[in-house]
Design an enzyme around this catalytic site. Structure first.
Site, PDB file in Angstrom:
ATOM      1  N   TYR A   1      51.925  64.400  47.766  1.00  0.00           N
ATOM      2  CA  TYR A   1      51.481  63.699  48.923  1.00  0.00           C
ATOM      3  C   TYR A   1      52.270  63.008  49.656  1.00  0.00           C
ATOM      4  CZ  TYR A   1      48.986  60.180  46.288  1.00  0.00           C
ATOM      5  OH  TYR A   1      48.709  59.459  45.141  1.00  0.00           O
TER       6      TYR A   1
ATOM      7  N   GLU B   1      45.855  35.599  37.426  1.00  0.00           N
ATOM      8  CA  GLU B   1      46.852  36.964  37.290  1.00  0.00           C
ATOM      9  C   GLU B   1      48.013  36.514  36.394  1.00  0.00           C
ATOM     10  OE1 GLU B   1      48.840  40.172  37.205  1.00  0.00           O
ATOM     11  OE2 GLU B   1      46.935  40.143  37.981  1.00  0.00           O
TER      12      GLU B   1
ATOM     13  N   ARG C   1      50.396  52.151  46.996  1.00  0.00           N
ATOM     14  CA  ARG C   1      49.582  51.129  46.161  1.00  0.00           C
ATOM     15  C   ARG C   1      49.955  49.867  46.627  1.00  0.00           C
ATOM     16  NH1 ARG C   1      46.632  51.386  41.469  1.00  0.00           N
ATOM     17  NH2 ARG C   1      46.768  53.378  41.439  1.00  0.00           N
TER      18      ARG C   1
ATOM     19  N   ASP D   1      39.066  49.302  35.523  1.00  0.00           N
ATOM     20  CA  ASP D   1      39.542  49.830  34.253  1.00  0.00           C
ATOM     21  C   ASP D   1      39.097  49.073  32.837  1.00  0.00           C
ATOM     22  OD1 ASP D   1      40.523  51.846  35.411  1.00  0.00           O
ATOM     23  OD2 ASP D   1      42.725  51.430  35.354  1.00  0.00           O
TER      24      ASP D   1
END
Length: 411
Positions: A214, A34, A108, A294
């Protein structure tokens, strides 16, 4: 397995860590690389629709999802200026029966955190940017900007729309600005629910714009996703700062409930970015390298499936590697055969939702709204955004489909 596979995962976002967890559960050695200095996700909400919830349950995260999530009552379409209901699809009561799992709203960062649980610290390297991959007869090598490299039986590019792994395989190509820009913001909630925000997945549809609201964090915050058509290019970064005044100005004249909500946004936590897109790819894998999330199929957020598709990819890839024990070519063929048709359809239908949500003239809007009402009259459980086919899919049944496809090919 005859041999413990070694897999290098480039990218530690939701797709990357979901794959690491799925592989570890199947006894496969997974290492994550990462570029950030630590795991973490920005402050935004994400919808874990039933198709994704089924995978999280199979990954042993059902209880954790219930702990961090919020169950909306319904999916509701609303008109931008008078708030009248365009459609009302029950979720909380019917999703387990119709689709086999609940429909969750989560933050998230909370989702990322539960997926990271159990990944050994010595199997993660931070502050490393991939510069490309090379092939070997018996594996592949990921190369990093600090001069280090990692050799594995398989390298997986889970490094997003600007994937260095994809570029290394297929050459660098530019993503396309779609003419849409997006704001994300959170509104903390002290006393749930806010009287002007229903406990639903609310889709507010207006001319050349739409807004989704939401609750997340068990109802402790409201997530805002506001999309507006703009000819001006907007940077793609999720962390481009915006202002409350800019957000309010873009939606001047919208219903007072939207304005009241926007006025409560944290001025330091409003971000904007341009929405970029790519066409579906005809191939994801080359040699001992493949793509996920993605990196393989970036999509517009209009079906709320970006994170869900990456999680599905992760489960299916791990299952294929385990099922086709030692046969990496067979595993990658099965992975693509299962995933590419589905993700391509989601990509293309998400584009179409961008059109139907944003109809500009009253005549077009009236025709669309009448179609919503006809569908609701025919089936009270009809999903207004026409996503039943998305939610009913079960990635955890992929092994059965692998066997069916193998038998069909041999016949």
């Amino acid at each position: 397995m005859n041999k413990t596979l070694r897999v290098g995962i480039v990218g530690g976002g939701i797709g990357g860590v979901a794959l690491a967890r799925a592989l570890r559960l199947r006894g496969i050695d997974a290492h994550v690389f990462e570029r950030a200095s630590a795991f973490g996700e920005i402050g935004a909400g994400v919808q874990m629709t039933p198709n994704a919830a089924k995978v999280l349950r199979a990954l042993g995260l059902g209880d954790a999802l219930a702990r961090i999530g919020f169950l909306p009552n319904a999916m509701v379409g609303r008109n931008w200026d008078d708030a009248r209901e365009l459609f009302h699809t029950p979720l909380r009561e019917v999703c387990p029966r119709l689709f086999g799992a609940d429909f969750w709203h989560v933050h998230r960062a909370d989702l990322h955190a539960i997926l990271c649980e159990g990944i050994p610290a010595d199997h993660v390297r931070f502050n490393v940017s991939c510069t490309g991959v090379t092939q070997r007869d018996d594996g592949a090598v990921a190369h990093f900007s600090d001069g280090t490299q990692f050799e594995a039986d398989l390298i997986v590019g889970a490094d997003g729309i600007h994937s260095a792994v994809r570029d290394s395989l297929w050459g660098k190509t530019a993503s396309q600005y779609t003419g849409h820009m997006c704001w994300r913001a959170l509104v903390p909630v002290e006393h749930h629910p806010l009287p002007f925000v229903s406990p639903d997945a609310s889709f507010w549809m207006g001319p050349k714009a739409h807004i989704v609201t939401y609750y997340v964090k068990g109802g402790a915050a409201v997530n805002i996703v506001a999309v507006n058509e703009s000819a001006d290019w907007v940077t793609e970064s999720w962390t481009e700062p915006s202002t409350r005044e800019e957000l309010l100005g873009a939606y001047e004249g919208w219903h007072e409930n939207i304005i009241r909500l926007f006025e409560k946004t944290d001025a330091q936590q409003i971000f904007k970015w341009g929405l970029f897109d790519r066409d579906p790819m005809e191939q994801w894998s080359q040699g001992r390298v493949t793509l996920l999330g993605d990196a393989a199929h970036p999509m517009l957020p209009f079906l709320s499936q970006g994170a869900a598709m990456a999680i599905e990819d992760a489960y299916v890839l791990a299952a294929a590697l385990s099922h086709f024990d030692g046969d990496l070519d067979g595993a990658l063929r099965a992975y693509e055969a299962e995933r590419r048709p589905r993700t391509a359809r989601v990509q293309l239908e998400a584009r179409e939702r961008g059109r139907t949500y944003h109809l500009a003239t009253p005549e077009e809007q009236k025709k669309r709204d009448e179609e919503f009402q006809k569908a609701q009259a025919k089936d009270p459980n009809a999903v207004g955004i026409k996503a039943e086919w998305v939610y009913s899919y079960d990635a955890t049944a992929c092994v059965e489909r692998f066997d069916e496809n193998t038998e069909a090919a041999a016949a």
